[in-house]
Design a protein around this motif. Sequence first.
Motif, PDB file in Angstrom:
ATOM      1  N   LEU A 164      39.754  26.711  39.848  1.00  0.00           N
ATOM      2  CA  LEU A 164      38.999  25.465  40.038  1.00  0.00           C
ATOM      3  C   LEU A 164      39.996  24.338  40.343  1.00  0.00           C
ATOM      4  O   LEU A 164      41.174  24.439  39.996  1.00  0.00           O
ATOM      5  CB  LEU A 164      38.201  25.151  38.765  1.00  0.00           C
ATOM      6  N   GLU A 171      31.714  15.918  38.456  1.00  0.00           N
ATOM      7  CA  GLU A 171      30.603  15.818  39.413  1.00  0.00           C
ATOM      8  C   GLU A 171      29.635  16.984  39.274  1.00  0.00           C
ATOM      9  O   GLU A 171      28.504  16.923  39.728  1.00  0.00           O
ATOM     10  CB  GLU A 171      31.138  15.728  40.843  1.00  0.00           C
ATOM     11  N   MET A 179      32.969  23.999  33.165  1.00  0.00           N
ATOM     12  CA  MET A 179      32.467  24.800  34.286  1.00  0.00           C
ATOM     13  C   MET A 179      33.011  26.230  34.191  1.00  0.00           C
ATOM     14  O   MET A 179      32.270  27.210  34.380  1.00  0.00           O
ATOM     15  CB  MET A 179      32.877  24.154  35.613  1.00  0.00           C
ATOM     16  N   CYS A 193      30.981  24.297  41.823  1.00  0.00           N
ATOM     17  CA  CYS A 193      32.013  23.249  41.805  1.00  0.00           C
ATOM     18  C   CYS A 193      31.802  22.379  43.046  1.00  0.00           C
ATOM     19  O   CYS A 193      31.968  22.832  44.172  1.00  0.00           O
ATOM     20  CB  CYS A 193      33.417  23.838  41.797  1.00  0.00           C
ATOM     21  N   VAL A 194      31.405  21.142  42.799  1.00  0.00           N
ATOM     22  CA  VAL A 194      31.062  20.242  43.904  1.00  0.00           C
ATOM     23  C   VAL A 194      32.267  20.012  44.828  1.00  0.00           C
ATOM     24  O   VAL A 194      32.130  19.972  46.051  1.00  0.00           O
ATOM     25  CB  VAL A 194      30.598  18.877  43.314  1.00  0.00           C
ATOM     26  N   ILE A 195      33.439  19.925  44.234  1.00  0.00           N
ATOM     27  CA  ILE A 195      34.633  19.628  45.037  1.00  0.00           C
ATOM     28  C   ILE A 195      34.977  20.794  45.961  1.00  0.00           C
ATOM     29  O   ILE A 195      35.327  20.600  47.123  1.00  0.00           O
ATOM     30  CB  ILE A 195      35.834  19.311  44.113  1.00  0.00           C
TER      31      ILE A 195
HETATM   32  S1  SF4 Z   1      33.118  19.577  40.202  1.00  0.00           S
HETATM   33 FE1  SF4 Z   1      34.755  21.097  40.273  1.00  0.00          FE
HETATM   34  S2  SF4 Z   1      36.614  19.877  40.068  1.00  0.00           S
HETATM   35 FE2  SF4 Z   1      34.954  18.580  39.353  1.00  0.00          FE
HETATM   36  S3  SF4 Z   1      34.859  18.972  37.130  1.00  0.00           S
HETATM   37 FE3  SF4 Z   1      33.399  20.346  38.095  1.00  0.00          FE
HETATM   38  S4  SF4 Z   1      34.576  22.252  38.357  1.00  0.00           S
HETATM   39 FE4  SF4 Z   1      36.076  20.610  38.013  1.00  0.00          FE
END
Ligand code: SF4
Length: 246
Positions: A164, A171, A179, A193-195
Motif C-alpha cells: 500500500l 481517503e 486497510m 485503496c483510493v490512491i
Molecule cells: S487510501 Fe490507500 S494510501 Fe490512503 S490510507 Fe487508504 S490504503 Fe493508505
Amino acid sequence: MKVFAIYGFSKSGKTESIERIIYELKRRGYKVGAIKKSYHHDVEYDKKGKDTYRMEQSGADIVGGLSRSRAALFYNYEVKPLDFIKLFNTDYLVIEGRLDIAVPKILSAASKSELEELNDSLVFAITGKISESMEEYKGIPVINALKKTEDLVDLIENKVFPLLPQINCEECGFDCAGMAERILKGEKDIRDCVILQRNRVKIMVGKKPMYLAPFLENMLINIVRGFLSPLKGYEDGQELHIRIEE
Ligand code: SF4
C-alpha cells in the motif's frame, strides 16, 4: 511488489523459517528480495582494508560493488525504510524484523507467552517452535515452516498483497494499517485503496488528458499487461510507459 514481514524474538526459529520460505518462493518461480532489519547502529559491509571499505571511509555517500554474478550498493547514511523498500524490484519482498510499515506479517514464536506479547492485527500466520504444539491461535493458522513449507507458502500466495502507498491519507476511511487489516480479513481489496486506483492510467491525446471510467481503465490495464506479460523484459507490478507517435 508483494511485501510481508517475519518477526519474532531470536531463537524462535525465525531465520530457518525465512530460509525455507525464500527457497520455496524461488522454487515456484518468483523473484524474491529480502531485507534484514538490524537493530544495531551500523550495518557491516566490507572487511577493513578492502576497497569498498576504503571508499566508504573516504566519505563516499553510496558505495557499489559489482562483479559478474553479484552486485551490492551500500548507503553511507540513514535510508528511510519505505525508500529502501522501493529500491527492490522483485515479486516478493521478505522483511525480517518489524519496520514501521503496514504489511502482512508472520509471527515466529517459541512459546505462548511470546505469542501473547508480540501478536498484532496484521499477523496472518504463525510459525517457529510454537508450531510443534499448536495448530491455531485466536483464529490464526500456526504452520511449521520447516515441515509444512508448501502450506505456509500457499498461504503467503493467498494473503500477501502489493505494498500500500503507506501515506495514511485515510481517503479509504482508514489509515494504511486499517486497510491492510481489512484486506487480510477479506473485507476489502487492494483496489479499495483510493490512491492506488486514482490515475492508474494516464492518457494524453496531444497535450490534452483523456480520462477513462474505472471499468475501462481496468480493462485497458488488463489488456496491456496481458499482452506484455509473456514478453521478455516484462515485470509484473512495474509502472509502464507507452508512447505512440503518429
Ligand atoms: S487510501 Fe490507500 S494510501 Fe490512503 S490510507 Fe487508504 S490504503 Fe493508505
